[in-house]
Design an enzyme around this catalytic site. Structure first.
Site, PDB file in Angstrom:
ATOM      1  NE  ARG A  47      40.873  36.345  34.851  1.00 28.11           N
ATOM      2  CZ  ARG A  47      41.612  35.867  33.866  1.00 28.11           C
ATOM      3  NH1 ARG A  47      41.175  34.869  33.147  1.00 28.11           N
ATOM      4  NH2 ARG A  47      42.776  36.378  33.612  1.00 28.11           N
ATOM      5  CB  THR A  48      35.605  37.770  39.400  1.00 29.78           C
ATOM      6  OG1 THR A  48      36.527  36.699  39.299  1.00 29.78           O
ATOM      7  CG2 THR A  48      34.339  37.276  40.067  1.00 29.78           C
ATOM      8  CE  LYS A 107      36.292  58.883  53.688  1.00 25.52           C
ATOM      9  NZ  LYS A 107      35.023  59.430  53.198  1.00 25.52           N
ATOM     10  NE  ARG A 120      37.006  37.968  44.230  1.00 24.78           N
ATOM     11  CZ  ARG A 120      37.673  37.519  43.154  1.00 24.78           C
ATOM     12  NH1 ARG A 120      38.773  38.109  42.767  1.00 24.78           N
ATOM     13  NH2 ARG A 120      37.227  36.484  42.495  1.00 24.78           N
ATOM     14  CG  HIS A 160      35.437  32.182  43.205  1.00 29.03           C
ATOM     15  ND1 HIS A 160      34.285  32.800  42.779  1.00 29.03           N
ATOM     16  CD2 HIS A 160      36.440  32.715  42.461  1.00 29.03           C
ATOM     17  CE1 HIS A 160      34.585  33.678  41.824  1.00 29.03           C
ATOM     18  NE2 HIS A 160      35.885  33.640  41.619  1.00 29.03           N
TER      19      HIS A 160
END
Lengths: 321, 428
Positions: free
Chosen positions: A65-66, A93, A115, A143
């Site tokens: 959702r974010t 990597k 995020r 957040h």
């Protein structure tokens, strides 16, 4: 047409956490977000305030959702949005976060939405890149857009946050949503209570501007808002709480426990929900639930934040974080 | 042999309880005389005289906890580059930790360090050796042979030995060889994923905390085993008030126990982490101000015997990361004395006690030459200006790694000259 006074300009270059914001910054963002809500409700959902701007969503943690919310917000403002999928990127990597960010930065984006599972990752990035950075969740730290969308949801229902009683319930220890909300709600004058088993409370919680309640009945009494937090599955099986059924019995929200809150109390959840763990379906889908509104406000808040950071008519061009 | 005279300085020599104005006479590599009476025989003929009025001369510092990248991590620090940093900090002897790659757990590695130091280092480098093979906490190394080869300390470096039985055996066996076991304690299951001191500040930052008890619980275990075995135990880096109290009790019981504290835990606290500054991610973590004050009290009252720099070079590959992912450690050789002088200048500690903690005590504890200006001792000394102000600049750092906690810090007191065995290895 009468000339309305132009709104004040937003003074920051990044949005890394609510703790960087003043009460006026928060109210400005909420006002802008409130004004952005109608756009998403009309058939023509696009404006051009960020036309030509490049937005990169850099999500090191899975998010539905974010990430979708930031993507839609950018697109509705006319920005070009690119989603970096970490699973297929050079991060796998062994490239470090800073090197990945520097590489993306060299492609000249205007805004990076990040995020990351580590607290402070967004702040680290902001030091290294030349564009605006928005923290979409960094570890257990902050957040900020979630707290803003929660506040907008409450404000639209209750008018004002001052003197409201807000109970935040569940895994406070690991929750960036809780931290951002505690800061924001205090800034706007709400009374914040937290309810959780003691194993899920951070050290020093009593000094974080909250009232610690030891039971749901105590914490929810006369509350105007009940915010439930997600309890991650790996934390349910003995590490922090012994079992789902015991957790739900004492800390899950059901109709019985909600009774002590005010009749018009709002029930919120940042999602994704564990039905039957922290919240019963009856309540999640019930008349007091504003969980769907929260999602809708999320898009408006993210549009407001990106405009405040990138639109020269909104931003003071300041260098402060 | 050349004769050198350092004249008119304040001479501080804790090994003889000396703090007076006088001279130091250096004959070749040896101290011939030091103190007010050093020139009783008159100025020796042909001596090279240095006017040291307004300066202070102390025995060169002995840093009992230095992590070096050689062998295996030469991009972080070599024995040579660590020695240059040491010399600039007035440190004339370092004890090098065994957590290198390969681990110093065999006499061949001890010999490698001694040989490399002889050929490349400008200060005395004393190797320590691992207590357990490959630092794995399971099998003892050859304490006797390692000691004979030149290892001055037995320690598992950053690692804590989990098994109480292993620790008991090591303490018992080390007793036969007169070896000191130096141990950093942190209970891995209790500290879990912690990265900084547990408390309000960590909670706001959203960082998992390390409780004080993670250090104190294995420390208490070790202290009980030291009482049981009579072995010589050195708590290598304590950081909390409860640890200091535990050491105090063990000493009162007559256990053969000593302790050290890192300069970082004496001069910084958890608020210095600021906005996720990874150079301040240390082990033990920077603690709360109450703990820092308890550490100050512990060096004043003698509970803690030694101050170390815990010099730990880390490169951008291990530090330019989110706080939780970054390596622990900070460099400290060059700033050790300047930082320590803060404790003196603010009135917390007498200068002679400070120098004892930094030089005389560790030399004595680990049986090293140095730590004294006694006639006949090696001429390992530093000439300092106690008051000269300076600013720590990254560009001036001699270490290969630049991970200092003191970038931009204003310090009062500077090392002007460092001598090792009579040879000038640093001059400002």
């Amino acid at each position: 047409m009468s000339q309305s006074p132009s709104p004040p300009l937003y003074p920051h270059r990044h949005l890394l956490g609510i703790s960087d914001l003043s009460r006026w910054d928060i109210e400005l963002l909420l006002d802008l977000a409130d004004a952005a809500v109608p756009l998403s409700r009309q058939p023509e959902k696009k404006k051009s305030s960020l036309r030509g701007r490049t937005q990169i969503n850099l999500f090191f943690e899975a998010s539905t959702r974010t990430q979708a919310s930031f993507e839609l917000a950018g697109k509705r403002l006319g920005a070009d949005v690119m989603n970096m999928s970490v699973a297929s990127s050079s991060v796998k990597k062994g490239e470090t976060l800073v090197d990945t960010a520097m590489t993306l930065n060299a492609m000249r984006p205007d805004i990076l939405i990040i995020r990351h599972q580590s607290a402070g990752a967004a702040a680290l990035l902001a030091q290294k890149v030349g564009c605006s950075v928005v923290n979409a969740g960094d570890g257990a730290h902050e957040h900020p857009t979630q707290a803003l969308l929660d506040a907008l949801t409450i404000r639209r229902k209750k008018g004002d946050l001052a003197r409201l009683v807000v109970a935040i319930c569940g895994d406070i220890l690991h929750s960036r949503v809780a931290r951002s909300n505690i800061v924001l709600l205090n800034a706007l004058g709400a009374e914040v209570r937290v309810v959780a088993p003691s194993t899920l409370l951070p050290a020093g919680i009593e000094k974080m501007g909250v009232i610690v309640a030891s039971s749901m009945s105590e914490g929810l009494r006369n509350a105007d808002v009940v915010m439930m937090l997600r309890l991650q599955r790996e934390r349910m099986a003995g590490a922090f709480v012994p079992s789902v059924r015991e957790y739900f019995r004492y800390f899950g929200l059901d109709a019985e426990k909600l009774k002590v809150a005010r009749k018009d109390a709002l029930v919120m959840h940042p999602g994704p929900m564990n039905r039957g763990v922290e919240i019963s379906s009856e309540i999640a889908d019930g008349p007091q639930s504003v969980i769907q509104e929260q999602v809708e406000m999320g898009v408006a808040v993210r549009m407001a934040v990106m405009e405040a950071l990138l639109d020269p008519r909104r931003n003071a061009g300041g260098q402060t974080q | 042999m050349t004769l050198r005279v350092f004249e008119g300085a304040r001479i501080v020599d804790p090994s003889r309880g000396l703090d007076e104005t006088g001279s130091v006479v250096v004959d070749g590599g040896i101290i011939a005389a030091a103190g007010a009476g050093a020139m009783n025989q008159g100025l020796p003929e042909g001596a090279q005289v240095t006017d040291c009025r307004g300066r202070t001369i102390m025995p060169g510092l002995v840093d009992a906890r230095v992590f070096v990248g050689e062998p295996g991590g030469e991009h972080r620090e070599t024995i040579a580059s660590a020695s240059l940093a040491a010399a600039a900090g007035g440190v004339t002897s370092i004890i090098m930790m065994p957590d290198t790659d390969p681990v110093i757990d065999d006499i061949a590695l001890v010999e490698f360090v001694l040989r490399t130091a002889r050929d490349t280092a400008c200060v005395n480098v004393f190797p320590s050796a691992a207590i357990t093979r490959r630092l794995q906490g399971r099998e003892m190394t050859e304490f006797g042979l390692l000691r004979e080869a030149g290892a001055v300390m037995l320690t598992d470096g950053r690692r804590t030995i989990e098994s109480a039985l292993m620790m008991r055996r090591a303490l018992t066996y080390a007793r036969d060889f007169g070896a000191v076991l130096a141990h950093e304690t942190q209970d891995g299951s209790l500290s879990a994923s912690g990265v900084m001191n547990e408390g309000l500040y960590a909670s706001w930052l959203g960082l998992p905390g390390i409780p004080r008890e993670a250090e104190a619980i294995p420390l208490e275990r070790d202290l009980m085993l030291a009482r049981l075995t009579g072995g010589a135990y050195h708590a290598a880096k304590i950081s909390t008030a409860i640890s200091a109290a535990a050491i105090g009790r063990a000493k009162a019981d007559g256990a053969n126990v000593t302790a050290a504290v890192s300069i970082n835990n004496l001069t910084l606290n958890d608020h210095d982490v600021g906005a996720y500054r990874t150079f301040f991610r240390l082990s033990p973590p920077l603690r709360a101000e109450e703990d820092r004050l308890a550490m100050i009290e512990a060096i004043r009252d003698g509970t803690v015997d030694v101050i170390v720099s815990s010099h730990d070079p880390q490169d951008v590959d291990t530090k330019r990361l989110p706080f939780e992912d970054a390596a622990e450690g900070a460099i400290g050789l060059e700033t050790l004395f300047g930082a320590a002088l803060r404790i003196h200048h603010n009135g917390d500690l007498a200068l002679s006690r400070l120098i004892e903690l930094l030089s005389t005590a560790p030399a004595k504890l680990f049986g090293l030459p140095g730590g004294t200006l006694r006639p006949g001792a090696p001429a390992d000394l530093a000439v300092i200006d106690l008051d000269e102000p300076w600013i720590v600049r990254e560009a001036d750092i001699r270490s290969r790694s630049k991970n200092t906690c003191l970038e931009g810090a204003r310090l009062q007191g500077k090392v002007l000259q460092t001598l090792v065995a009579g040879r000038t290895v640093f001059a400002a």
